[in-house]
Design an enzyme around this catalytic site. Structure first.
Site, PDB file in Angstrom:
ATOM      1  N   TYR A 178     106.590  16.339  13.334  1.00 14.33           N
ATOM      2  CA  TYR A 178     107.664  15.389  13.051  1.00 14.33           C
ATOM      3  C   TYR A 178     108.388  15.748  11.757  1.00 14.33           C
ATOM      4  O   TYR A 178     109.624  15.858  11.717  1.00 14.33           O
ATOM      5  CB  TYR A 178     107.062  13.993  12.957  1.00 14.33           C
ATOM      6  CG  TYR A 178     107.996  12.903  12.478  1.00 14.33           C
ATOM      7  CD1 TYR A 178     109.066  12.478  13.260  1.00 14.33           C
ATOM      8  CD2 TYR A 178     107.782  12.270  11.249  1.00 14.33           C
ATOM      9  CE1 TYR A 178     109.909  11.461  12.828  1.00 14.33           C
ATOM     10  CE2 TYR A 178     108.612  11.254  10.815  1.00 14.33           C
ATOM     11  CZ  TYR A 178     109.678  10.855  11.601  1.00 14.33           C
ATOM     12  OH  TYR A 178     110.507   9.847  11.169  1.00 14.33           O
ATOM     13  N   TYR A 328      95.125  16.144  13.099  1.00 16.49           N
ATOM     14  CA  TYR A 328      95.805  15.216  12.205  1.00 16.49           C
ATOM     15  C   TYR A 328      95.594  15.644  10.757  1.00 16.49           C
ATOM     16  O   TYR A 328      94.559  16.189  10.379  1.00 16.49           O
ATOM     17  CB  TYR A 328      95.297  13.785  12.404  1.00 16.49           C
ATOM     18  CG  TYR A 328      96.110  12.775  11.625  1.00 16.49           C
ATOM     19  CD1 TYR A 328      97.362  12.385  12.079  1.00 16.49           C
ATOM     20  CD2 TYR A 328      95.646  12.261  10.425  1.00 16.49           C
ATOM     21  CE1 TYR A 328      98.133  11.490  11.368  1.00 16.49           C
ATOM     22  CE2 TYR A 328      96.405  11.357   9.701  1.00 16.49           C
ATOM     23  CZ  TYR A 328      97.649  10.984  10.176  1.00 16.49           C
ATOM     24  OH  TYR A 328      98.411  10.094   9.446  1.00 16.49           O
TER      25      TYR A 328
END
Length: 381
Positions: A178, A328
């Protein structure tokens, strides 16, 4: 009486093409524009749920807002609508951390590839663009790489639009898909400005929160969906479940009330001479807490608005891999430097964290508690 800009001159009503205008930010911006200005809005989105209350043809602004149900991917109407407008605001994005790991391709396409025609049409047709980026483009902070004795000093976590480097984790940490896509879009916009004269403003939000943010899983979003932290914690509170603290909730964030944020955006819209060519951090450095502290504050606020005893609400530590999946990564702290926006637009946030949490959780309880009680009362299959 005519609205005046910061120079004391009357503001000419304009036509605004708002892409992704039916989301959290767009719905609040539409409300502000309809209630307080004479501007016209052309809203483009794949759904109208959060602005349906503004689309009733009996309302006094009915001739100033129109909704176009469309996906901007390969839709020939997009250029026509941009050409018909004075200003384009691009809010379209996938911006939920859980998706960065599980839907990295969609994340990159939504935040970079899908922005390309918007930028192209604005540049080619000499139209002004306000593009919504993110504080995520800064990635990690210098402070997280320093020895422990330096890590409590805020100066190593303050992020400046025109100075701070953008530091990301390795490619295999897809959480950065992102941020990288958003940063590349920022760079493309700046390049279009530099080479072709695109009139632009880039907005970098720092955790804007308030009513209508994200969704509540199983009510107005997918049952297995994972919204951002405020909606996640709200969902836990509404269901009487422990609030899950990823890696103990040690990450620190600043939070800004959506109403304060919209005031800043309106200043950008109506003061192009001051906003064009600038990237603006839009946040509240005074509302900084750890995610664990946020959970504790939300428990107290929810107990107040719902009547549920705070003692019955709790937190639960979970690992980031358990919560988000493999790949993550995170930034431990981000503090916005507010120098540029204060100098150019005279804007400062005003709403303290406890007040914005009270308002938001009051809305969440009133909007969702009945539906969740009904769901929980159903026999399990």
């Amino acid at each position: 009486m005519a609205r005046m800009n910061l120079e004391g001159n009357p503001i000419t009503p304009m036509s605004i093409c708002m892409i992704g205008g039916s989301g959290f930010i767009g719905s609040h911006l539409c409300e502000k524009l309809m209630a307080e200005t004479s501007h016209k809005i052309i809203v483009i989105d794949v759904a109208s749920d959060k602005i349906n209350h503004l689309l009733d043809r009996s309302l006094p602004w009915a001739n100033r807002i129109e909704f176009h149900h469309m996906n901007i991917k390969n839709d020939s109407r997009l250029e026509t609508l941009i050409k018909a407008s004075d200003l384009t605001i691009n809010l379209a994005a996938i911006c939920t951390p859980a998706d960065y790991n599980t839907r990295p391709l969609d994340t990159i396409f939504s935040n970079f590839i899908d922005s390309l025609p918007v930028i192209k049409y604005c540049s080619e047709n000499n139209k002004r663009l306000i593009h919504f980026s993110t504080c995520e483009v800064y990635g990690k902070t210098i402070g997280c790489f320093l020895p422990e004795e330096y890590r409590k000093d805020p100066k190593y976590y303050i992020l400046k639009e025109d100075v701070s480097p953008c530091i990301f984790g390795p490619v295999e940490k897809q959480r950065w898909s992102y941020a990288c896509a958003k940063q590349m879009t920022d760079r493309l916009i700046y390049a279009e400005h530099s080479e072709n004269g695109l009139k632009f403003t880039v907005v970098r939000p720092y955790n804007w929160i308030g009513p209508r943010m994200d969704f509540i899983p199983g009510v107005d979003g997918p049952c297995d969906g994972v919204p951002r932290v405020l909606a996640c914690f709200s969902n836990n509170l509404l269901r009487g479940e422990p609030l899950k603290l990823v890696d103990g909730g040690q990450s620190q964030r600043t939070f800004l009330y959506i109403k304060d944020a919209i005031e800043a955006v309106l200043l950008m819209i109506e003061n192009p001479e001051r906003a064009n060519g600038h990237i603006f951090n839009v946040g509240n450095p005074h509302n900084e807490v750890s995610v664990k502290e946020l959970a504790e504050l939300m428990i107290q606020a929810y107990a107040k608005v719902s009547g549920v005893p705070a003692s019955s609400l709790s937190t639960l530590n979970v690992s980031s891999e358990e919560f988000y999946g493999k790949g993550y990564d995170d930034s431990d702290r981000r503090i916005p430097d507010m120098t540029i926006i204060t100098k150019q637009l005279g804007w400062k946030p005003t709403t303290p964290l406890d007040e914005l949490l009270d308002v938001t959780l009051q809305y969440q309880h009133q909007t969702y508690s009945h539906a969740i009680k009904k769901e929980l009362s159903q026999p399990t299959k």
